[in-house]
Scaffold this motif. Sequence first.
Motif, PDB file in Angstrom:
ATOM      1  N   HIS A 203      72.194  21.758  -3.519  1.00  0.00           N
ATOM      2  CA  HIS A 203      71.213  22.565  -4.256  1.00  0.00           C
ATOM      3  C   HIS A 203      71.866  23.241  -5.464  1.00  0.00           C
ATOM      4  O   HIS A 203      71.351  23.159  -6.591  1.00  0.00           O
ATOM      5  CB  HIS A 203      70.631  23.618  -3.305  1.00  0.00           C
TER       6      HIS A 203
ATOM      7  N   LYS B 231      63.464  18.717   2.504  1.00  0.00           N
ATOM      8  CA  LYS B 231      62.348  19.628   2.800  1.00  0.00           C
ATOM      9  C   LYS B 231      62.455  20.171   4.219  1.00  0.00           C
ATOM     10  O   LYS B 231      62.210  21.360   4.459  1.00  0.00           O
ATOM     11  CB  LYS B 231      61.010  18.912   2.603  1.00  0.00           C
TER      12      LYS B 231
ATOM     13  N   HIS C 233      63.746  25.340 -10.793  1.00  0.00           N
ATOM     14  CA  HIS C 233      63.284  24.579  -9.634  1.00  0.00           C
ATOM     15  C   HIS C 233      62.113  23.688 -10.042  1.00  0.00           C
ATOM     16  O   HIS C 233      61.058  23.678  -9.414  1.00  0.00           O
ATOM     17  CB  HIS C 233      62.891  25.518  -8.478  1.00  0.00           C
TER      18      HIS C 233
ATOM     19  N   GLN D   3      66.581  15.402  -3.758  1.00  0.00           N
ATOM     20  CA  GLN D   3      66.117  14.397  -2.800  1.00  0.00           C
ATOM     21  C   GLN D   3      66.906  13.098  -2.892  1.00  0.00           C
ATOM     22  O   GLN D   3      67.062  12.382  -1.897  1.00  0.00           O
ATOM     23  CB  GLN D   3      64.634  14.126  -3.019  1.00  0.00           C
TER      24      GLN D   3
ATOM     25  N   TRP E  92      64.016  19.043  -7.915  1.00  0.00           N
ATOM     26  CA  TRP E  92      63.825  18.621  -6.527  1.00  0.00           C
ATOM     27  C   TRP E  92      63.994  17.121  -6.354  1.00  0.00           C
ATOM     28  O   TRP E  92      64.475  16.664  -5.315  1.00  0.00           O
ATOM     29  CB  TRP E  92      62.457  19.083  -6.023  1.00  0.00           C
TER      30      TRP E  92
END
Length: 219
Positions: free
Chosen positions: A170, A196, A180, A189, A185
């Motif tokens: 992150h 998540k 963000h 991923q 994201w």
Amino acid sequence: MQYSYEVLRSVRKTISVCVSHKNKITVRVPLHLSEKRIEEFLNSKKAWLEKVINSNLINLNANQDIIDYKSVYVCGKKLPLIISDRNEIMPEGVYVKSVQKIKETFIKKFSESFLALARNIAESMRITVNTFSVKSYKGKWGCCDAKHNISFNYILFMLPFEIQNYVIVHELVHTKHFNHSPEFWRSVQQVIPDYKKIRKSLKGYDFLINLYRAKTSKF
């Protein structure tokens, strides 16, 4: 509003509400906002408030031994917290001279290996970081500044390894996306497909930040 709450007034334009891990509700409002408007706002947030409060109650009940400083998490596993004449983390328990020594005991035990892991992940992601460090934060798990200095909350050492890895990734992605956004994201991923699920489980440990911050803020 069925719950009691504290109102903090200041020179601001918006209304916000937060719930602590012990279910203390704080509402921040503009200086002259009416009580009626505050009630209307809270009633509009009723479903969210009930969800958070119920989740906190479940978490508090499951972790009462942690809250009472009788146990402590070590890499996701509960171990007895033993007040002793030494500061040491062993397979059978965590020995500290006082609760205030938890911070330095965890940092001494885990910071070197954790930061080595962070550097390895950064290398695998082909991301250049200026510095890595471990700190004590009041309300976050990590931080990446504009100069690509990344810091992590030492309380991460108490969490499962998959969560530690997620927080590392992150913060590393923040060197490319300082927000963000959807792009942020998507980048997370690519490295952690089930981020998540891990992100959701991380929220269950949020109470630890305030719990230990209150005990170690003087040190």
